[in-house]
Design a protein around this motif. Structure first.
Motif, PDB file in Angstrom:
ATOM      1  N   ASP A  68       0.844  -1.198   0.000  1.00 14.64           N
ATOM      2  CA  ASP A  68       0.000   0.000   0.000  1.00 14.64           C
ATOM      3  C   ASP A  68       0.873   1.238   0.000  1.00 14.64           C
ATOM      4  N   ALA A  69       0.230   2.372   0.096  1.00 16.69           N
ATOM      5  CA  ALA A  69       0.965   3.631   0.034  1.00 16.69           C
ATOM      6  C   ALA A  69       2.011   3.695   1.143  1.00 16.69           C
ATOM      7  N   TRP A  78       7.762   3.681   2.961  1.00 21.11           N
ATOM      8  CA  TRP A  78       8.885   3.134   3.735  1.00 21.11           C
ATOM      9  C   TRP A  78      10.043   2.717   2.846  1.00 21.11           C
ATOM     10  N   VAL A  79       9.690   2.178   1.672  1.00 19.82           N
ATOM     11  CA  VAL A  79      10.763   1.636   0.836  1.00 19.82           C
ATOM     12  C   VAL A  79      11.474   2.736   0.063  1.00 19.82           C
ATOM     13  N   ARG A  80      10.791   3.860  -0.144  1.00 24.75           N
ATOM     14  CA  ARG A  80      11.364   4.897  -0.995  1.00 24.75           C
ATOM     15  C   ARG A  80      12.668   5.504  -0.469  1.00 24.75           C
ATOM     16  N   PRO A  81      12.750   5.864   0.822  1.00 24.49           N
ATOM     17  CA  PRO A  81      14.029   6.461   1.259  1.00 24.49           C
ATOM     18  C   PRO A  81      15.213   5.515   1.079  1.00 24.49           C
ATOM     19  N   TRP A  82      14.987   4.213   1.310  1.00 28.68           N
ATOM     20  CA  TRP A  82      16.098   3.266   1.157  1.00 28.68           C
ATOM     21  C   TRP A  82      16.511   3.163  -0.304  1.00 28.68           C
ATOM     22  N   ASP A 134      -1.620   4.577  -5.078  1.00 30.40           N
ATOM     23  CA  ASP A 134      -1.930   3.207  -4.724  1.00 30.40           C
ATOM     24  C   ASP A 134      -2.069   2.321  -5.966  1.00 30.40           C
ATOM     25  N   ALA A 135      -1.422   2.705  -7.072  1.00 35.05           N
ATOM     26  CA  ALA A 135      -1.509   1.904  -8.295  1.00 35.05           C
ATOM     27  C   ALA A 135      -0.133   1.344  -8.640  1.00 35.05           C
ATOM     28  N   LEU A 136      -0.066   0.509  -9.684  1.00 37.31           N
ATOM     29  CA  LEU A 136       1.184  -0.080 -10.181  1.00 37.31           C
ATOM     30  C   LEU A 136       1.908  -0.908  -9.131  1.00 37.31           C
ATOM     31  N   LYS A 137       1.137  -1.543  -8.244  1.00 37.95           N
ATOM     32  CA  LYS A 137       1.805  -2.228  -7.128  1.00 37.95           C
ATOM     33  C   LYS A 137       2.645  -3.412  -7.589  1.00 37.95           C
ATOM     34  N   SER A 138       2.016  -4.320  -8.367  1.00 37.28           N
ATOM     35  CA  SER A 138       2.771  -5.527  -8.693  1.00 37.28           C
ATOM     36  C   SER A 138       3.959  -5.193  -9.599  1.00 37.28           C
ATOM     37  N   TRP A 139       3.808  -4.161 -10.411  1.00 38.08           N
ATOM     38  CA  TRP A 139       4.919  -3.718 -11.265  1.00 38.08           C
ATOM     39  C   TRP A 139       6.064  -3.184 -10.415  1.00 38.08           C
ATOM     40  N   THR A 140       5.721  -2.385  -9.399  1.00 40.45           N
ATOM     41  CA  THR A 140       6.756  -1.814  -8.542  1.00 40.45           C
ATOM     42  C   THR A 140       7.490  -2.902  -7.762  1.00 40.45           C
ATOM     43  N   LEU A 173      -2.422  -8.992  -5.589  1.00 42.77           N
ATOM     44  CA  LEU A 173      -2.361  -7.563  -5.244  1.00 42.77           C
ATOM     45  C   LEU A 173      -3.384  -6.825  -6.088  1.00 42.77           C
ATOM     46  N   LYS A 174      -4.200  -6.046  -5.410  1.00 37.82           N
ATOM     47  CA  LYS A 174      -5.255  -5.345  -6.130  1.00 37.82           C
ATOM     48  C   LYS A 174      -4.770  -3.967  -6.558  1.00 37.82           C
TER      49      LYS A 174
END
Lengths: 159, 662, 178
Positions: free
Chosen positions: B200-201, B206-210, B269-275, B336-337
């Motif tokens: 989710d968002a 959380w993952v972005r800063p790393w 909250d989109a493109l989850k599985s791609w990300t 993942l939706k």
């Protein structure tokens, strides 16, 4: 023994791999047009001993031989294509840093375009399927939306 | 004794890593808080143990303990201290130790600063991180023990390859690895999210800063390596499309795509599985790069001494790590939706286009790097794929990316107004055309691609400013209010502005240096003069000198321009006493307009010297641009929202709207 | 159908892993020769030794033979050298030498010191014949059949193992061919 062989063999190549001398003034052709052709062509010929440099950049002795050969053939009036063919006949296609376009390199040359088109097609399908599912969805009222927002934020805060 | 302690610490670290791989994962599925918390302590202990091993190896290098085989093979007592230290990672075994040290460092950072993460997510991230660590610690202990002894110890060492005895290269590997290995965090987060079944968002935040941190390091590492090649290898090249360079460039391309797609997950909250896939692929490419460099599968000028046994071990690690994570992906990702909807012409759409092009670019580099191997396996003989291939495929791909780069940030989320955005880019378009025209006029008869690149750089740079001006409503509002808005702008927005501006610099610099460079290669005797690019170089002479562990030929050139003295250039050609290797130390005068680059070669029989003089227009812009890019990454990293990592307050102007975009 | 899409990355990786595994089985530095199964290239070298015989295309053929590229500056050549004396003696197999990118006095002294197993030695200081043969390092060893066609190339020093397992079986096979 199997391990020693590449080691010994690699030694001479390693020592010269990085040195930067490359083209020497005494190798150059008098005619500037011919010389610049020679430079451009040698930048596309792989130095076989150092394996990842062109003969134009390499200080290896074999690279010098090939530079001289390229210049010799240019001054004899051979075309770039003829010189390339001459080298490929003797050292294989490996000697060309610019792989020729033919059956065996089809995937290499067309690969990027295929990936791009497949990706673009994937995107188009993605947008179409999302539009269809969006049409099925029932829009929320402003009120519902605000409630949803609050719930999501709460969840995030608790998490 | 100290070496044995280091070896022992490494064995203990492996044990801790195994425990850290199992306990928190089991704890998370049993909801056992104690077991989950054990992961954090283990991560810190693992770091301390690997740091102890690293310190032990450094000690052996600094004290020139030649009873340690690695030191004897890669160091020498006469070497300056800094190169004794950098010698620790100037070889396969030591650099692998640095690799796991950085991996453990990132794990410990998650343990120490991941307090805001949900405990199960943190436990799973630490566990995945430890699995990677355990694999590579086992690899080091089984095939590449840095602490192996040598008996009898030699009187002195073999010395480090002199090309590596250089400040630029001393710091290149640690920075590069911090980037390469830093992406392990994104990988661990992705795998943990797949195990949890939730993206989710908040996850994206959380993952972005790393990812940003790793990306900034990788950018800096690649730039340092290219800068080193430029000044050290002696002919002014800065990028060779060598397999080893490609190995670091592919994770950079995919990592850059990941940074952009994570924004969409965070905001929409989109493109989850791609990300998730990008996060897995970024680190997978780092792992494949490690394999390519150390297995001897591809020939490269940079490769380490290779050994088939190591290759088999790393390949096994690859199959477990990449194969395992992709299998998990195939299993869990379909659940993942997808979230927010958007039109193709929107900020999300632009970010997707960015992803498409960057992924294609990475695939292009990948195909070029591995094609020779694939063709040979298919019995098609050996071919080379060199710079001409990449110039013909990679460079054209950059055109749509550049075109979209100025437009994308101006599009609104969900549904953008293309004509409005283009209207705001009129000035950028005019500047780009003017730059193109001016560059073609100035360089008539040279490759036209150079002029196009200048136009592209101007388009991006002015487009970036147009976007900034729109954001702070420059001209719309009184200047004071605009500046106040600029001060209030989120750091991440400044980060994007800087990073994009940096790319403009890199494009201009790379094109100028690659396409417009001029050169003279001649034999000169003292007293002779050579002219190049408006400069006049008088060769004053050359003499022999002695350095700490080398002897050199030292030449002096008096440089003038329009009869006014400008500077002296003093290139050297060094011969290292121990190994007999030769290096060229180019003398470079850097200006914003271009570099004057002088190299001295062998003495001729007649008392002359072979001299190479290059003029590389705009070349310094490459590294200035990269520095600005890194600055942008760090700026973004310092954004309050990321730093605190608290559940985000969505920005007012982006109030979410769940109504379908169409 | 949609689930299948998510399998694509895994399948691509499995294919890649296969290729990487293949990559481990061979030495990336070895180049295959383009001459295999083709007639030996045109070349004509003067003799290295005073009173000795030079080497040219027409000298090959008639019987199975080896062509060995060597130089006095080449350390691995020195390592493999003793094996050639053995081969000429035990197998009655003629070996022709191409002295590659060398200086005449050094090369002569080298053969004097280590012995000269070659039936003929051509002197190729400026890589004329070397380029025709596609030589890219020393030592290299070729097997030429009785029709003067090149059948095999080995790069790097030949030791007992390669000789016994690869070169001699091939030589025997070629001798049986008509």
């Amino acid at each position: 023994m199997r391990l020693i062989r590449p080691m010994l063999f690699g030694l001479a190549a390693l020592l010269t791999a990085f040195a930067a001398a490359a083209v020497q003034p005494d190798e150059m052709l008098k005619d500037p047009a011919q010389e610049s052709r020679a430079r451009a062509l040698s930048a596309e010929i792989r130095c076989l001993v150092c394996q990842n440099q062109s003969i134009d950049d390499s200080d290896a002795s074999l690279a010098r031989d090939l530079r001289l050969l390229v210049r010799d053939q240019i001054s004899q009036g051979r075309s770039d294509g003829e010189i390339r063919d001459f080298l490929v006949e003797r050292y294989g296609a490996f000697v060309l840093l610019d792989p020729p376009f033919r059956g065996s390199t089809l995937v290499l040359w067309l690969g990027p375009a295929i990936v791009l088109l497949a990706g673009a097609a994937g995107l188009a399908i993605y947008f179409r399927s999302r539009r269809r599912s969006a049409a099925d969805a029932v829009a929320l009222s402003d009120d519902e939306r605000a409630r949803l927002e609050r719930l999501l934020d709460d969840r995030d805060r608790r998490a | 004794m100290i070496a044995e302690l280091g070896h022992f610490a490494l064995i203990l670290a492996l044990c801790v890593a195994v425990a850290q791989a199992i306990l928190p994962l089991a704890g998370a599925s049993r909801r056992d808080a104690g077991w989950m918390a054990a992961g954090s302590s283990a991560a810190v202990v693992q770091l301390l143990l690997i740091a102890a091993a690293f310190a032990a190896l450094t000690h052996a290098f600094v004290t020139s303990d030649f009873s340690v085989k690695l030191v004897a093979e890669n160091s020498h007592s006469l070497k300056p201290l800094i190169y004794k230290i950098s010698g620790v990672w100037g070889n396969h075994e030591g650099s692998m130790l640095l690799w796991v040290l950085i991996l453990a460092l990132f794990g410990a950072l998650i343990a120490l600063f991941g307090g805001n993460l949900p405990p199960t997510l943190r436990a799973r991230v630490l566990s995945v991180q430890a699995m990677i660590g355990a694999g590579f610690l086992a690899f080091i202990l089984a095939t590449s023990n840095p602490f192996a002894r040598l008996f009898p110890p030699p009187a002195d060492g073999n010395d480090l390859n002199p090309l590596l005895q250089d400040p630029g290269l001393a710091f290149h590997p640690p920075v590069l690895y911090a980037g390469y290995v830093g992406f392990s965090i994104a990988f661990s987060f992705a795998v943990a999210a797949l195990i949890e079944g939730r993206v989710d968002a908040a996850w994206a935040r959380w993952v972005r800063p790393w990812t940003l941190l790793a990306w900034s390091f990788l950018t800096a590492g690649i730039a340092l390596g290219s800068w080193w090649a430029y000044y050290e290898l002696g002919w002014g090249g800065f990028w060779y499309w060598d397999p080893v360079e490609n190995a670091s460039f592919m994770p950079w391309l995919v990592g850059t795509a990941l940074l952009h797609s994570a924004v969409v997950v965070e905001r929409r909250d989109a493109l989850k599985s791609w990300t998730i896939l990008l996060a897995i692929l970024t680190f997978s490419l780092s792992l494949i790069g490690t394999f390519l460099v150390r297995s001897g599968v591809l020939t490269s000028v940079h490769a380490f001494a290779t050994d088939p046994g190591r290759g088999v071990f790393i390949l096994a690690l690859l199959v477990i790590a990449i194969g395992g994570s992709l299998a998990l992906y195939a299993w869990r990702a379909p659940q993942l939706k997808g979230g927010g909807l958007f039109a193709p012409l929107s900020r999300e759409g632009a970010l997707l286009l960015n992803n498409l092009i960057l992924a294609t670019a990475a695939a292009t580099v990948f195909i070029g790097t591995l094609y020779p191997l694939v063709l040979e396996a298919a019995g098609g003989g050996k071919v080379s794929v060199g710079p001409p291939y990449y110039n013909a495929t990679f460079v054209p791909l950059m055109a749509p990316l550049v075109a979209a780069m100025a437009v994308g940030p101006m599009l609104a989320w969900k549904r953008g107004d293309l004509s409005g955005a283009l209207g705001r880019l009129k000035f950028a378009a005019a500047t780009a055309l003017a730059a193109l025209a001016a560059a073609s006029a100035l360089t008539w008869g040279r490759p036209v691609l150079g002029a196009i690149a200048m136009g592209a750089a101007a388009w991006i740079a002015v487009g970036v400013f147009a976007e900034l001006a729109g954001r702070i409503r420059l001209g719309d509002l009184p200047l004071g209010q605009s500046l106040a808005r600029a001060r209030g702008m989120p750091r991440s927005a400044w980060g994007m502005t800087l990073a994009h501006l940096g790319l403009a610099g890199i494009i201009a610099g790379a094109a100028g240096a690659a396409l417009w460079s001029e050169e003279k290669i001649i034999a000169m005797r003292p007293g002779q003069t050579v002219d190049l690019a408006g400069y006049s170089l008088l060769f004053e002479g050359a003499e022999s000198r002695n350095g700490p562990n080398y002897t050199s030929v030292h030449g002096v050139f008096a440089v003038s321009r329009n009869r006014t003295p400008v500077t002296k250039l003093e290139p050297e050609k060094r011969r290292y006493v121990v190994g007999g290797q030769e290096t060229t130390e180019a003398a470079i005068r850097t200006t914003a307009a271009g570099d004057l680059y002088a190299v001295i070669g062998d003495a001729q029989k007649d008392g002359g010297y072979v001299v190479r003089i290059y003029y590389k227009p705009l070349v310094a812009w490459i590294w200035a641009g990269a520095a600005v890019m890194v600055l942008g990454g760090l700026m973004s990293l310092s954004d309050r929202r990321l730093r605190i990592g608290a559940p985000a307050r969505r920005e007012r102007d982006l109030a979410p709207d769940a109504a379908p975009a169409e | 159908m949609k689930r299948a899409l998510f399998l694509i990355p895994l399948l691509l990786f499995i294919g890649l892993a296969g290729y990487l595994g293949f990559g481990l089985t061979r030495d990336a530095r070895i180049l295959p020769s383009t001459l295999i199964d083709k007639p030996a290239p045109d070349f004509d070298l003067p003799p290295l030794l005073p009173g000795g015989q030079g080497l040219k295309t027409a000298d090959l053929g008639g019987q199975v033979s080896l062509v060995n590229v060597f130089a006095s500056w080449c350390v691995p050549c020195r390592a493999e050298h003793p094996i050639w004396a053995k081969v000429t003696k035990d197998e009655r197999l003629p070996i022709y030498g191409i002295n590659w990118k060398d200086k005449r006095p050094q090369a002569q002294a080298w053969l004097e010191q280590l012995g000269n197993p070659y039936a003929r030695v051509g002197f190729d200081p400026d890589n004329k014949a070397g380029i025709e043969w596609g030589v890219y390092g020393a030592p290299e060893t070729y097997v030429v059949d009785r029709n003067g066609r090149v059948r095999f190339k080995y790069v790097g020093p030949v030791f007992e193992e390669t000789l016994k397992n690869t070169i001699l079986p091939l030589v025997r096979k070629l001798r049986e061919e008509s």
